[in-house]
Design a protein around this motif. Structure first.
Motif, PDB file in Angstrom:
ATOM      1  N   UNK A   5       0.832  -1.255  -0.332  1.00 29.30           N
ATOM      2  CA  UNK A   5       0.191   0.255  -0.006  1.00 29.30           C
ATOM      3  C   UNK A   5       0.887   1.672   0.212  1.00 29.30           C
ATOM      4  N   UNK A   6       0.807   2.007  -0.571  1.00 28.99           N
ATOM      5  CA  UNK A   6       1.494   3.333  -0.776  1.00 28.99           C
ATOM      6  C   UNK A   6       0.875   4.344  -0.007  1.00 28.99           C
ATOM      7  N   UNK A   7       2.470   5.285   0.740  1.00 26.94           N
ATOM      8  CA  UNK A   7       1.414   5.826   1.551  1.00 26.94           C
ATOM      9  C   UNK A   7       1.884   7.664   1.349  1.00 26.94           C
ATOM     10  N   UNK A 204      -4.488  -4.452  11.639  1.00 26.77           N
ATOM     11  CA  UNK A 204      -3.093  -5.358  12.917  1.00 26.77           C
ATOM     12  C   UNK A 204      -1.790  -4.418  12.465  1.00 26.77           C
ATOM     13  N   UNK A 205      -0.886  -5.741  12.485  1.00 24.97           N
ATOM     14  CA  UNK A 205       0.598  -5.348  12.092  1.00 24.97           C
ATOM     15  C   UNK A 205       1.059  -5.293  10.737  1.00 24.97           C
ATOM     16  N   UNK A 206       1.661  -4.274  10.409  1.00 25.96           N
ATOM     17  CA  UNK A 206       2.300  -4.854   8.540  1.00 25.96           C
ATOM     18  C   UNK A 206       3.895  -4.441   8.801  1.00 25.96           C
ATOM     19  N   UNK A 207       4.519  -4.490   7.748  1.00 27.16           N
ATOM     20  CA  UNK A 207       5.859  -3.900   7.492  1.00 27.16           C
ATOM     21  C   UNK A 207       5.590  -2.774   6.829  1.00 27.16           C
ATOM     22  N   UNK A 208       6.149  -1.421   7.981  1.00 28.61           N
ATOM     23  CA  UNK A 208       6.277   0.084   7.061  1.00 28.61           C
ATOM     24  C   UNK A 208       8.248   0.110   5.947  1.00 28.61           C
ATOM     25  N   UNK A 227       3.414   0.195   3.459  1.00 25.89           N
ATOM     26  CA  UNK A 227       2.827  -1.033   3.657  1.00 25.89           C
ATOM     27  C   UNK A 227       2.698  -1.868   3.499  1.00 25.89           C
ATOM     28  N   UNK A 228       3.166  -2.899   3.813  1.00 27.24           N
ATOM     29  CA  UNK A 228       3.249  -4.366   3.217  1.00 27.24           C
ATOM     30  C   UNK A 228       2.783  -5.705   4.384  1.00 27.24           C
TER      31      UNK A 228
END
Length: 231
Positions: A5-7, A204-208, A227-228
């Motif tokens: 997801x592009x932030x 929940x949690x994700x890789x940033x 975010x992955x």
């Protein structure tokens, strides 16, 4: 399978920037017509653009040397890359109005509501929905922000960074300067001008990931933050 997801905001000429920071300028430096030897072309097809912009343009991360004069030397190129590759959480503050402060107890409540715990090294993203509601409008500069007490609360959790949708982490004239000073004191940073945080809430949690450019002596850098989620 992963979902990315592009932030990050787009960077373009005329985009909003904070107060008196450099305006973005974008011109065609070389065209394909020039490279192909076409004289006096009616159009110029960009082959290379020239960009003029500040380090704190669009979605960006602040270096520690930006926080206050006493942190000179702690430039973006000297910050450990591990600060920009972390676990992430996103907390929902979409109920917050213009120029409303976010306090420590509200962060605690948001964590409980989301069944999340802020861990050492995390990046904590603050979703206010300010981007979708107000980007480039008359209230774009009037978004909510964290209080100095909330910045210290986050820093004492030993996070790597936090991120906001607004142009500043605190509210200018109320908490923003103190928030920056606390980031310098406790050696953590923040991202500004983030987008698409609504796509992270409740998941929940994700890789940033938000790597900066390696600007020698830089006080910050634009980033392509993502975010992955692993499926």
């Amino acid at each position: 399978m992963i979902e990315i997801i592009d932030l990050s905001q787009e960077i373009y000429e005329g985009m909003p920037v904070y107060k008196d920071l450099p305006q973005v300028k974008m011109t065609v430096h070389n065209s394909h017509e020039e490279w192909n030897g076409i004289k006096n072309p009616k159009i110029k097809t960009p082959a290379v653009h020239k960009l003029e912009l500040g380090e704190h343009t669009g979605t960006h991360v602040d270096a520690i040397n930006h926080m206050a004069i006493e942190y000179k030397g702690k430039s973006i190129d000297k910050m450990p890359l591990s600060m920009f590759y972390t676990q992430g959480v996103c907390l929902d503050f979409s109920h917050k109005g213009l120029k409303e402060l976010i306090e420590p107890h509200e962060i605690e409540n948001a964590c409980k509501k989301a069944d999340l715990k802020i861990e050492k090294g995390d990046t904590v993203l603050i979703y206010t929905d300010h981007y979708r509601k107000n980007f480039n409008g008359e209230d774009w500069a009037n978004g909510p922000g964290i209080s100095a007490q909330a910045a210290r609360w986050l820093g004492e959790k030993r996070i790597s960074a936090f991120g906001v949708e607004t142009m500043s982490p605190g509210i200018p004239g109320i908490s923003n300067k103190e928030v920056h000073h606390i980031c310098g004191e406790l050696n953590f940073t923040h991202y500004e001008n983030m987008i698409n945080l609504h796509l992270l809430v409740g998941r929940g949690r994700f890789r940033f990931i938000g790597f900066p450019l390696k600007i020698k002596g830089g006080t910050g850098s634009p980033v392509r933050a993502v975010a992955i989620f692993e499926k």
